[in-house]
Design a protein around this motif. Structure first.
Motif: not given
Length: 423
Positions: A325-332
């Protein structure tokens, strides 16, 4: 100075509103202008520097001031809107006299100026500086503070001398309540020497906020005068996109040296932003939007929105993504707007109210397309997602405006039209 006339310490005037006789606000006091005189005579107070609603700074002669009381200044209503220009014989009271090291005439003891008091002379409209509030000793964070006392202007000497390493604690205290943009305007109008001294006295987060509001050349000037470790700390406290913009203007070796001194996670965010073209969604975005996992509740989301250091644009919506949940994250997965959070019970899962029908931006989306996207969908921020579907960051409307306005818009806002003041 004659007895009986009210005495006003200038630190109490910083930022107070200025009204015309009809009660309409003209602007706010940002400094006072004085002229030093020979022979130990108290300086004559020439006028005030007033920032009007357009952010221009004008000169208000003391002969046009009819009252200074109850946290306000009243004028005759006749105000010259030409931009203030300081003359060689003039001194800015807040900007140049506070924090100055002078000496007591009687003992030759060094003291630091904490404040000065002004007073109107009887039977006429002239004002002068008559009292000086000083503290004995050189001061500083690691020194014991000495005795503070108020003395006549004639009891001290040294105001007419140039000084290296002038402190800034008292001046910073007068600026404490200013918004970052207003403090940036105040710094812009100080001399380069004084600007660097005041910037050095601000704590890292405050200085970071102010740097983001200054013209590019003054950002570089201030950053270059800080010790490298401090400069890296300030860059860490800045929004990553603003830090990336500032670093991109530095020589390659300076940029790499500062990035190396930054915390690895912060440096990684900045490096990632610098890898995109400037006028694209990737180059405009911040890497620190509100990211929530699907199992977060509305209560969790509102707690994140309430964080004080979030800008209104970033606080307007949350982005729901699979871990990490920090960028780059999992699937948006989509977006949840602040208004929707207010309409649902606190225990509601954000995954049940997420909006997934709005397409995100690709990092190479050019600025005109980003602008059209925000306008078409009435958005103040937009998600930026890569080819794999991971959230990279968010573009906010304030960052878009920064790049739509002329490059010198900050200087134009601070300066107004070119002119000098009259007395």
């Amino acid at each position: 100075m004659p007895a009986g006339a009210p005495r006003i310490f200038v630190s109490h005037l910083a930022g107070v509103p200025v009204f015309d006789p009809n009660g309409d606000q003209v602007g706010r006091v940002r400094d006072l202008v004085a002229m030093l005189r020979v022979g130990g005579r108290p300086p004559r107070l020439l006028g005030m520097v007033v920032e009007v609603l357009s952010r221009r700074r004008i000169f208000l002669p003391m002969t046009r001031v009819t009252g200074v009381e109850s946290g306000q200044v009243i004028t005759t209503g006749v105000v010259n809107m030409r931009r203030f220009e300081q003359r060689p014989t003039e001194r800015l009271v807040l900007g140049e006299l506070l924090d100055r090291r002078v000496r007591l005439v009687a003992t030759d003891e060094e003291v630091t100026v904490l404040d000065v008091a002004i007073q109107q002379l009887p039977a006429r409209r002239d004002w002068e500086i008559g009292k000086v509030f000083v503290r004995k000793g050189k001061g500083g964070a690691l020194r014991r503070k000495g005795e503070a006392l108020t003395v006549e202007w004639s009891a001290v000497t040294g105001f007419s001398l140039e000084e290296d390493g002038q402190g800034a604690e008292s001046l910073v205290a007068t600026f404490e309540r200013l918004r970052p943009a207003d403090l940036a305007s105040a710094l812009h109008h100080l001399s380069p020497k004084r600007r660097v001294e005041v910037a050095a006295a601000l704590h890292d987060e405050r200085l970071a906020d102010v740097l983001e509001e200054l013209p590019e050349d003054e950002q570089i000037e201030i950053l270059g005068k800080l010790k490298e470790e401090r400069a890296a700390d300030v860059l860490e406290a800045m929004d990553p996109d603003d830090a990336a913009d500032l670093l991109s203007e530095l020589p390659e070796e300076d940029k790499e040296r500062l990035l190396t001194l930054m915390r690895p996670d912060d440096a990684a965010d900045v490096r990632r932003l610098m890898s995109y073209e400037e006028r694209t969604a990737g180059g405009l975005m911040t890497t620190e939007p509100i990211v929530l996992r699907p199992d977060a509740t509305v209560a969790d989301a509102l707690a994140r929105v309430r964080q004080q250091d979030l800008s209104p644009a970033l606080a307007a919506q949350c982005y729901v993504c699979r871990p990490p949940d920090e960028t780059p994250t999992g699937k948006y997965l989509g977006t949840v707007h602040f208004q929707r959070l207010l309409r649902d019970p606190p225990f509601t899962l954000v995954s049940s109210i997420v909006e997934s029908d709005l397409p995100p931006l690709a990092p190479d989306t050019p600025l005109p397309a980003v602008t059209s996207y925000l306008a078409a969908y009435n958005m103040v921020a937009a998600p930026v997602v890569d080819d794999s579907g991971s959230l990279l960051g968010a573009v906010t409307v304030d960052d878009v405006l920064d790049h739509l306005l002329p490059e010198d818009w900050r200087e134009a806002e601070f300066e107004g039209t070119e002119a000098t003041h009259g007395q």
